[in-house]
Design an enzyme around this catalytic site. Structure first.
Site, PDB file in Angstrom:
ATOM      1  N   GLY A  86       0.823  -1.205   0.000  1.00 31.01           N
ATOM      2  CA  GLY A  86       0.000   0.000   0.000  1.00 31.01           C
ATOM      3  C   GLY A  86       0.857   1.254   0.000  1.00 31.01           C
ATOM      4  N   ARG A 140      -7.790  -2.548  -1.520  1.00 27.29           N
ATOM      5  CA  ARG A 140      -7.613  -1.448  -0.551  1.00 27.29           C
ATOM      6  C   ARG A 140      -7.998  -0.090  -1.149  1.00 27.29           C
ATOM      7  NH1 ARG A 140      -1.935  -2.291   2.286  1.00 27.29           N
ATOM      8  NH2 ARG A 140      -2.842  -0.728   3.683  1.00 27.29           N
ATOM      9  N   ASP A 162      -0.174  -0.173  12.959  1.00 27.78           N
ATOM     10  CA  ASP A 162       0.631  -1.314  12.508  1.00 27.78           C
ATOM     11  C   ASP A 162       0.943  -2.300  13.640  1.00 27.78           C
ATOM     12  OD1 ASP A 162       0.814  -0.503   9.898  1.00 27.78           O
ATOM     13  OD2 ASP A 162       2.855   0.278  10.056  1.00 27.78           O
TER      14      ASP A 162
HETATM   15  C1  S3P Z   1       3.154   3.818   6.306  1.00 26.80           C
HETATM   16  C2  S3P Z   1       2.050   4.359   6.884  1.00 26.80           C
HETATM   17  C3  S3P Z   1       1.040   3.576   7.587  1.00 26.80           C
HETATM   18  C4  S3P Z   1       1.478   2.150   7.859  1.00 26.80           C
HETATM   19  C5  S3P Z   1       2.254   1.526   6.762  1.00 26.80           C
HETATM   20  C6  S3P Z   1       3.455   2.377   6.362  1.00 26.80           C
HETATM   21  C7  S3P Z   1       4.094   4.711   5.600  1.00 26.80           C
HETATM   22  O1  S3P Z   1      -0.153   3.527   6.829  1.00 26.80           O
HETATM   23  O2  S3P Z   1       0.363   1.339   8.163  1.00 26.80           O
HETATM   24  O3  S3P Z   1       2.732   0.248   7.179  1.00 26.80           O
HETATM   25  O4  S3P Z   1       5.218   4.284   5.282  1.00 26.80           O
HETATM   26  O5  S3P Z   1       3.712   5.869   5.353  1.00 26.80           O
HETATM   27  P1  S3P Z   1      -1.240   4.727   6.912  1.00 26.80           P
HETATM   28  O6  S3P Z   1      -0.553   5.918   6.443  1.00 26.80           O
HETATM   29  O7  S3P Z   1      -2.338   4.273   6.005  1.00 26.80           O
HETATM   30  O8  S3P Z   1      -1.646   4.800   8.336  1.00 26.80           O
END
Ligand code: S3P
Length: 426
Positions: free
Chosen positions: A93, A121, A312
């Site tokens: 993601g 997602r 996380d």
């Molecule tokens: C991350 C942000 C988080 C986290 C992901 C890594 C990042 O997600 O869950 O593992 O590197 O910016 P969200 O920004 O959707 O909270």
């Protein structure tokens, strides 16, 4: 699908160096690709998610060279350009949301694809602000899922955007697009999410100003091209959380976790575990902090999502709650539902498999701990293509009476050597 058995661990002793921080690793690759000339990265995570970002940096025109200890990125003098094949973000993601922002500032059409988990997602959270900035972002259905088509422009508009969800990925997507805007970009957040992008943009010579408010933060960025630099990536706190919990719930453990990032937005899990009476100590190192986690008798607590902004570490903390005495409450955890799996459901399912009574009310869930890992069940668990659920179930099995995990290979998304590091403590 690999089914993996995890045996109950006897004594746990030793130290573990978790992989380089995944968030910083993605950003080091992307900022280096945007810069002109050679950047070097020490400590880059070698996880599949980060490798996907590296491949995309190459498709966009950067040259990424891997050696054992250092990764070199040569950013093209004339800047990145659109690739003529799809950009495959795999299971990541972070890759999809950050790359969507970055390519919004590169003229041309970009297609972003992902695996079946990533393709479920929501990407509307980045599509909306990027469209407001002048890119065209389209995907599938109302939540704009992948495959995504992004039509980028070298002249994006400025934006003053209040994040509707607290998300470092969305903030970072806007800031990366903002590098190609005509004037200042402002992002407002109600909860302070990790500042990795802002910190690293500053290091790359971009003017970014952050103002902390009582509860949130305002980030202002002046568009410019990042400069090539040297990056040193600290260890990943989200991976440290698994070993911190394992040390606390196992009956005979003394585990050190070396050199992790010390940012406050990443270390909420430490305060939560200490509040649960974990004997978890912190020492400073040249590059961050190290932790020492020893066997403890845990008590239940109330955990707010704002303490762990990315949520996380919640699956690992669910295992701590399962071993504690009393009922732990996890409040405002709706974001767990849109991670690599529905972690709201799967965290509760894991706790239930361990023998806990669990229930939920709206976005809150409750775990009644069994009063020690010695009361856990031996269990089977479906990892659901979700690396953090696999690692959470593995530590529960190691601390209790073993488990069998389906889909265990998915740890390679973020921590390919997880099972080796776990075995090395025994
Ligand atoms: C991350 C942000 C988080 C986290 C992901 C890594 C990042 O997600 O869950 O593992 O590197 O910016 P969200 O920004 O959707 O909270």
């Amino acid at each position: 699908m690999t089914t993996r058995s995890v045996a109950a661990a006897g004594a746990l002793r030793g130290s573990v160096q978790v992989p380089g921080d995944k968030s910083a690793s993605h950003r080091a690759l992307l900022l280096s690709a945007l810069a002109s000339g050679r950047s070097t990265i020490t400590g880059l995570s070698r996880a599949d998610d980060v490798r996907a970002t590296g491949v995309i940096a190459g498709q966009l025109g950067a040259e990424v060279t891997y050696s054992e200890s250092v990764v070199t990125v040569e950013g093209p003098t004339l800047g990145l350009r659109a690739a003529n094949e799809p950009l495959d973000c795999g299971n990541s993601g972070t890759t999809m949301r950050l790359v969507a922002g970055l390519v919004s500032g590169i003229a041309g059409t970009h297609v972003l694809i992902g695996d079946s988990s990533l393709s479920r997602r929501p990407m509307d959270r980045v599509a909306i602000p990027l469209t407001l900035m002048g890119a065209t972002v389209s995907g599938q259905g109302v939540s704009v899922t992948a495959p995504l088509k992004v039509i980028g422009s070298r002249e994006l508009h400025a934006i003053d955007y209040h994040l509707p969800v607290s998300s470092a990925q969305v903030k970072s997507s806007i800031l990366l697009a903002g590098l190609a805007a005509t004037t200042k970009v402002i992002v407002r957040e109600d909860v302070r999410t990790r500042s990795t992008t802002e910190d690293m943009l500053l290091r790359a010579g971009v003017s970014v100003e952050s103002t902390n408010l009582a509860d949130g933060r305002i980030v202002e960025l002046e568009p410019s091209r990042p400069q090539a630099t040297t990056w040193i990536i600290p260890g990943d706190p989200s991976q440290a959380a698994f070993f911190a919990v394992l040390g606390a719930i196992h009956t005979d453990a003394e585990i050190e976790i070396l050199n992790i990032d010390s940012s406050p937005e990443r270390n909420g899990f430490i305060q939560v575990l200490q509040r649960m009476a974990a004997q978890l100590s912190i020492s400073s190192t040249d590059t961050g902090i190290s932790l020492r986690s020893v066997s403890s008798k845990l008590t239940a607590t109330e955990i707010l999502s704002s303490e762990i902004p990315s949520v996380d570490e919640v699956p690992a903390l669910t295992v701590a709650a399962a071993a504690a005495n009393g009922v732990s409450v996890f409040r405002d955890m709706g974001e767990l539902r849109v991670k690599e799996s529905d972690r709201f459901a799967s965290s509760m399912e894991l706790a239930a498999a361990l023998g806990c009574r669990t229930w939920s009310e709206s976005d809150d869930f409750f775990i009644e701990g069994v009063g020690g890992a010695k009361h856990f069940n031996s269990f089977d668990f479906d990892g659901r293509s979700d690396h953090r659920m696999v690692m959470s179930s593995a530590i529960a099995g190691a601390a209790g009476y073993g488990c069998r995990i389906t889909g265990a290979q998915t740890v390679s998304s973020s921590y390919p050597l997880f099972f080796d590091d776990l075995a090395a403590l025994q």
